[in-house]
Design a protein around this motif. Sequence first.
Motif, PDB file in Angstrom:
ATOM      1  N   TYR A  26      64.312  51.855 101.149  1.00 28.93           N
ATOM      2  CA  TYR A  26      65.570  51.195 100.770  1.00 28.93           C
ATOM      3  C   TYR A  26      66.819  51.852 101.351  1.00 28.93           C
ATOM      4  O   TYR A  26      67.747  51.146 101.784  1.00 28.93           O
ATOM      5  CB  TYR A  26      65.690  51.111  99.242  1.00 28.93           C
ATOM      6  CG  TYR A  26      64.698  50.167  98.583  1.00 28.93           C
ATOM      7  CD1 TYR A  26      64.009  49.212  99.323  1.00 28.93           C
ATOM      8  CD2 TYR A  26      64.464  50.236  97.217  1.00 28.93           C
ATOM      9  CE1 TYR A  26      63.107  48.356  98.726  1.00 28.93           C
ATOM     10  CE2 TYR A  26      63.561  49.370  96.602  1.00 28.93           C
ATOM     11  CZ  TYR A  26      62.885  48.434  97.359  1.00 28.93           C
ATOM     12  OH  TYR A  26      61.993  47.578  96.755  1.00 28.93           O
ATOM     13  N   LEU A  68      61.850  42.472 105.619  1.00 28.14           N
ATOM     14  CA  LEU A  68      62.756  43.337 104.864  1.00 28.14           C
ATOM     15  C   LEU A  68      63.983  43.713 105.683  1.00 28.14           C
ATOM     16  O   LEU A  68      65.115  43.689 105.180  1.00 28.14           O
ATOM     17  CB  LEU A  68      62.013  44.604 104.418  1.00 28.14           C
ATOM     18  CG  LEU A  68      62.692  45.417 103.324  1.00 28.14           C
ATOM     19  CD1 LEU A  68      62.648  44.671 101.994  1.00 28.14           C
ATOM     20  CD2 LEU A  68      62.029  46.780 103.157  1.00 28.14           C
ATOM     21  N   SER A 112      59.575  50.540  93.030  1.00 24.65           N
ATOM     22  CA  SER A 112      58.803  49.704  93.929  1.00 24.65           C
ATOM     23  C   SER A 112      57.878  50.605  94.732  1.00 24.65           C
ATOM     24  O   SER A 112      58.155  51.803  94.901  1.00 24.65           O
ATOM     25  CB  SER A 112      59.732  48.937  94.880  1.00 24.65           C
ATOM     26  OG  SER A 112      59.034  48.425  95.992  1.00 24.65           O
ATOM     27  N   ALA A 127      61.085  39.283  98.345  1.00 29.79           N
ATOM     28  CA  ALA A 127      60.561  38.635  97.135  1.00 29.79           C
ATOM     29  C   ALA A 127      60.385  37.141  97.357  1.00 29.79           C
ATOM     30  O   ALA A 127      59.381  36.540  96.930  1.00 29.79           O
ATOM     31  CB  ALA A 127      61.490  38.895  95.951  1.00 29.79           C
ATOM     32  N   GLU A 176      70.517  46.415 100.778  1.00 31.49           N
ATOM     33  CA  GLU A 176      69.270  46.535 100.015  1.00 31.49           C
ATOM     34  C   GLU A 176      69.019  45.312  99.144  1.00 31.49           C
ATOM     35  O   GLU A 176      67.894  44.797  99.106  1.00 31.49           O
ATOM     36  CB  GLU A 176      69.309  47.785  99.141  1.00 31.49           C
ATOM     37  CG  GLU A 176      68.056  47.951  98.300  1.00 31.49           C
ATOM     38  CD  GLU A 176      68.155  49.106  97.315  1.00 31.49           C
ATOM     39  OE1 GLU A 176      67.514  49.012  96.245  1.00 31.49           O
ATOM     40  OE2 GLU A 176      68.863  50.091  97.604  1.00 31.49           O
ATOM     41  N   ARG A 181      65.701  42.996  99.596  1.00 29.51           N
ATOM     42  CA  ARG A 181      64.696  42.884  98.537  1.00 29.51           C
ATOM     43  C   ARG A 181      64.529  41.438  98.083  1.00 29.51           C
ATOM     44  O   ARG A 181      63.413  40.988  97.797  1.00 29.51           O
ATOM     45  CB  ARG A 181      65.067  43.788  97.362  1.00 29.51           C
ATOM     46  CG  ARG A 181      65.018  45.264  97.709  1.00 29.51           C
ATOM     47  CD  ARG A 181      65.441  46.137  96.551  1.00 29.51           C
ATOM     48  NE  ARG A 181      64.509  46.026  95.423  1.00 29.51           N
ATOM     49  CZ  ARG A 181      64.655  46.691  94.288  1.00 29.51           C
ATOM     50  NH1 ARG A 181      65.701  47.499  94.122  1.00 29.51           N
ATOM     51  NH2 ARG A 181      63.786  46.565  93.310  1.00 29.51           N
ATOM     52  N   ARG A 182      65.629  40.711  98.036  1.00 26.68           N
ATOM     53  CA  ARG A 182      65.563  39.293  97.661  1.00 26.68           C
ATOM     54  C   ARG A 182      64.798  38.502  98.718  1.00 26.68           C
ATOM     55  O   ARG A 182      63.981  37.632  98.390  1.00 26.68           O
ATOM     56  CB  ARG A 182      66.980  38.753  97.490  1.00 26.68           C
ATOM     57  CG  ARG A 182      67.048  37.337  96.940  1.00 26.68           C
ATOM     58  CD  ARG A 182      68.444  37.007  96.438  1.00 26.68           C
ATOM     59  NE  ARG A 182      69.472  37.260  97.435  1.00 26.68           N
ATOM     60  CZ  ARG A 182      70.383  38.236  97.364  1.00 26.68           C
ATOM     61  NH1 ARG A 182      70.376  39.078  96.348  1.00 26.68           N
ATOM     62  NH2 ARG A 182      71.292  38.371  98.311  1.00 26.68           N
ATOM     63  N   THR A 219      56.066  54.675 101.857  1.00 25.70           N
ATOM     64  CA  THR A 219      56.038  53.277 101.437  1.00 25.70           C
ATOM     65  C   THR A 219      54.599  52.791 101.519  1.00 25.70           C
ATOM     66  O   THR A 219      53.918  52.994 102.522  1.00 25.70           O
ATOM     67  CB  THR A 219      56.931  52.402 102.333  1.00 25.70           C
ATOM     68  OG1 THR A 219      56.396  52.374 103.662  1.00 25.70           O
ATOM     69  CG2 THR A 219      58.354  52.926 102.380  1.00 25.70           C
ATOM     70  N   ASP A 236      51.732  46.516  92.481  1.00 24.16           N
ATOM     71  CA  ASP A 236      53.066  46.385  91.890  1.00 24.16           C
ATOM     72  C   ASP A 236      53.038  46.666  90.389  1.00 24.16           C
ATOM     73  O   ASP A 236      53.917  47.356  89.854  1.00 24.16           O
ATOM     74  CB  ASP A 236      53.618  44.985  92.145  1.00 24.16           C
ATOM     75  CG  ASP A 236      54.030  44.757  93.591  1.00 24.16           C
ATOM     76  OD1 ASP A 236      54.207  45.750  94.322  1.00 24.16           O
ATOM     77  OD2 ASP A 236      54.161  43.585  93.995  1.00 24.16           O
ATOM     78  N   GLN A 285      59.976  51.731  97.814  1.00 24.54           N
ATOM     79  CA  GLN A 285      61.361  52.104  97.551  1.00 24.54           C
ATOM     80  C   GLN A 285      61.889  53.178  98.504  1.00 24.54           C
ATOM     81  O   GLN A 285      63.102  53.284  98.698  1.00 24.54           O
ATOM     82  CB  GLN A 285      61.520  52.570  96.106  1.00 24.54           C
ATOM     83  CG  GLN A 285      60.813  53.863  95.758  1.00 24.54           C
ATOM     84  CD  GLN A 285      60.884  54.158  94.268  1.00 24.54           C
ATOM     85  OE1 GLN A 285      60.174  53.568  93.468  1.00 24.54           O
ATOM     86  NE2 GLN A 285      61.765  55.087  93.887  1.00 24.54           N
TER      87      GLN A 285
END
Length: 392
Positions: free
Chosen positions: A135, A332, A129, A149, A141, A145-146, A106, A119, A132
């Motif tokens: 994840y 995360l 990503s 973000a 997940e 991720r939301r 990562t 990105d 990723q």
Amino acid sequence: MTAPLLSLTWTDDITGRQGFVVIDRLVRGVCSGGLRMRPGCTLEEVTGLARGMSMKEALHYDPDGRYVPLGGAKGGIDCDPRDPAAYGLLVRYLKAARPYVEGFWTTGEDLGLSQDLVDRAAAEAGLVSSIQAVYPLLDDEAAARRRLADAFAVEVDGIGLDELVGGCGVAESALTALDRAGVPYADTRVAVQGFGTMGGATARFLARAGLTVVAVADLKGTVVNPAGLDVEALLAARDAHGTVDRGALRPGDRELPGDAWLSTEAEVLVPAAVSYAIDTTNQRRVTARWIVEAANMPVLPEAEALLAARGVTVLPDVVVNSGTNAWWWWTLFGDIGPEADGAFAHTRRSMRALTELMLTRAEADGTTPRAAAHAIAADRHPVIAARFGQYR
């Protein structure tokens, strides 16, 4: 020192420039570490940074937290990020490194690169990503991720939360050292080398805590004002690479050569730009009481020994600048939400506790803060390995 788990050198077939991937260790099959781009980047440099990431991850291990520390890694590309060919080189590097990013590495922004750029290049390279690989370790997940973000979308006084948390951690480490020494914030002057993401945010938090920022160095030189610089005005006048528009300077501000920050009359020096900034020769110019390593590896080991003999304390990068990486994973994994107040509170609490632990250990062992931080990480690595294992 043990050899890293994996060490790769990539040569671009178009430009002939080289890039590097170093995996120091894995935890549950995953490792973490940013990607930097700078002219002169070497495999040796990336190897040292990857080892440092393993320590940063271990230092933030909380047995009761949702965030599970990962292994340490790092990437590097030997290129000036301002070179017109830099973006294409970045995309080709990520295409070559794609199996590692998909499987276990990562990564994200580091020196010379912004997260937006990473990105964009990652998407062009065919990656979901740049993080990723983590994840599969998440409970939910989509929600995770939301949440991340949403956190990246937060701005505080014109600067993104993702840019601020690292500087918040650096500042808290410095403030912890001042508090232990009984030094009032109002009597403390600060000089900062580098005014990009980390340096700019650190200057903001220290100024808002009541310290006086008297010098800021960027690519054009050093701006000084013994009475104090207007940090917010300088932040507003930065370009994307952290260079300040000199048209924003006030009448009392002076321009000096780029290395003048080293000898500025200040109690705290914050090297927040390149590695190897303080060597055995220029360390003689340092008059500060503390050097707070916002950059990775800015003080050479031999220089640090000479500084320690003169009573200068170096607060090491493995603790001081670890807040950015930890914030990604706290968010995360769900230890914190995407809101700024919660992020800053958690960062301050965690960084203060870690800095206190390091300084207390250094005092008890009669060693430097860096040696103490390394000892704490060494104590935790086998505990983490026993609980989580190296591979999935």
